[in-house]
Design an enzyme around this catalytic site. Sequence first.
Site, PDB file in Angstrom:
ATOM      1  N   GLY A  21       0.790  -1.231   0.000  1.00 18.16           N
ATOM      2  CA  GLY A  21       0.000   0.000   0.000  1.00 18.16           C
ATOM      3  C   GLY A  21       0.817   1.274   0.000  1.00 18.16           C
ATOM      4  N   SER A  22       2.024   1.246  -0.557  1.00 19.32           N
ATOM      5  CA  SER A  22       2.783   2.509  -0.596  1.00 19.32           C
ATOM      6  C   SER A  22       2.127   3.502  -1.552  1.00 19.32           C
ATOM      7  CB  SER A  22       4.250   2.263  -0.966  1.00 19.32           C
ATOM      8  OG  SER A  22       4.394   1.912  -2.313  1.00 19.32           O
ATOM      9  N   ASN A  23       1.501   3.008  -2.621  1.00 21.37           N
ATOM     10  CA  ASN A  23       0.748   3.929  -3.483  1.00 21.37           C
ATOM     11  C   ASN A  23      -0.478   4.483  -2.746  1.00 21.37           C
ATOM     12  OD1 ASN A  23       1.768   4.315  -6.356  1.00 21.37           O
ATOM     13  ND2 ASN A  23       2.004   2.103  -6.093  1.00 21.37           N
ATOM     14  N   ASN A 116      -5.783   2.249 -12.884  1.00 21.36           N
ATOM     15  CA  ASN A 116      -4.759   1.335 -12.370  1.00 21.36           C
ATOM     16  C   ASN A 116      -3.389   1.952 -12.612  1.00 21.36           C
ATOM     17  OD1 ASN A 116      -3.536  -1.196 -11.500  1.00 21.36           O
ATOM     18  ND2 ASN A 116      -3.134  -1.646 -13.667  1.00 21.36           N
ATOM     19  N   HIS A 118       0.339   0.494 -13.480  1.00 19.26           N
ATOM     20  CA  HIS A 118       0.993  -0.734 -13.905  1.00 19.26           C
ATOM     21  C   HIS A 118       2.484  -0.469 -14.027  1.00 19.26           C
ATOM     22  CE1 HIS A 118       1.497  -4.615 -15.778  1.00 19.26           C
ATOM     23  NE2 HIS A 118       2.217  -4.043 -16.713  1.00 19.26           N
ATOM     24  N   LEU A 153      -6.744  -6.878 -20.028  1.00 14.28           N
ATOM     25  CA  LEU A 153      -5.767  -6.713 -18.953  1.00 14.28           C
ATOM     26  C   LEU A 153      -4.659  -5.734 -19.342  1.00 14.28           C
ATOM     27  CD1 LEU A 153      -4.973  -7.794 -16.119  1.00 14.28           C
ATOM     28  CD2 LEU A 153      -3.512  -9.426 -17.292  1.00 14.28           C
TER      29      LEU A 153
END
Length: 226
Positions: A21-23, A116, A118, A153
Amino acid sequence: MIDSSMSDNKPRLVVLISGSGSNLQSFIDACAEGTLNAQVAAVISNRAYVKGLDRAAAANIPNIAIDHRAFDSREEFDQNLGELIDSFAPDLVVLAGFMRILTPDFVNRFLGKLINIHPSLLPAYPGLHTHQRAIDAGDSEAGATVHFVTPELDGGPSVLQARVPLLANDTADSLAQRVLSFEHSIYPKVAQWFCEGRLAMVNGQAYLDGKALPEQGIIFSENSEQ
Ligand code: NHR
Ligand code: GAR
């Protein structure tokens, strides 16, 4: 007296995580600092006891684990996840190190408000193990891309991309760390654009201020303040 830090009217984010969870932390910090004018309404993880859930708790944000292994199928998990997310009435749903592929029904439920990050220079290296693949290919650059999520994806339209040099002695871990520090700059910035109403996905194409973005998105530099 109106407290401008009041979060009641701010755009609501639901952040999906699977791990550290650093983002997520970069979103919490950006909301606290005001560079992101939004509120994290909830954090949801498909894994219990991960650090990201502790980060949410420390910031007094509702945090929930919903274990995908408790469901018989991806469809069933995604249906329950979708209902849980909707119960927080989000304006934007943020995948931040979320490690489960999402079904088309789930993606379509949140289409246009699901993003997202990536860890590759999309369209290169969709899927997993991106840093090792870039090293094995002998690439001179690596990075991360923020994109709208579509059923394909890592195939949705890119918004913002950070590029870093790939060094001769890099390992997947050392490269991941260098990329991650840029992720923390670009991801809240994209969310802010969305919350300001400047960013949208229309017919599978990303637009910023009404202008269609190039395939790789905007290339981040310290002054891509836009
Ligand atoms: N779902 C859709 N439909 N479209 C996207 O673009 C998505 C998505 C779900 C997640 C994040 C993505 C990434 O940035 C993401 C984008 C998980 C896998 C994966 O293979 C691949 C890509 C991404 C996330 N997951 C395995 C699975 O079977 C499980 C791997 C694990 O648990 O470690 O779901 O890279
Ligand atoms: C980040 O590097 C993110 O780009 C990547 O996982 C890391 C999560 O770190 N995402 C994926 O690989 C998605 N499949 P964090 O939990 O510290 O934010």
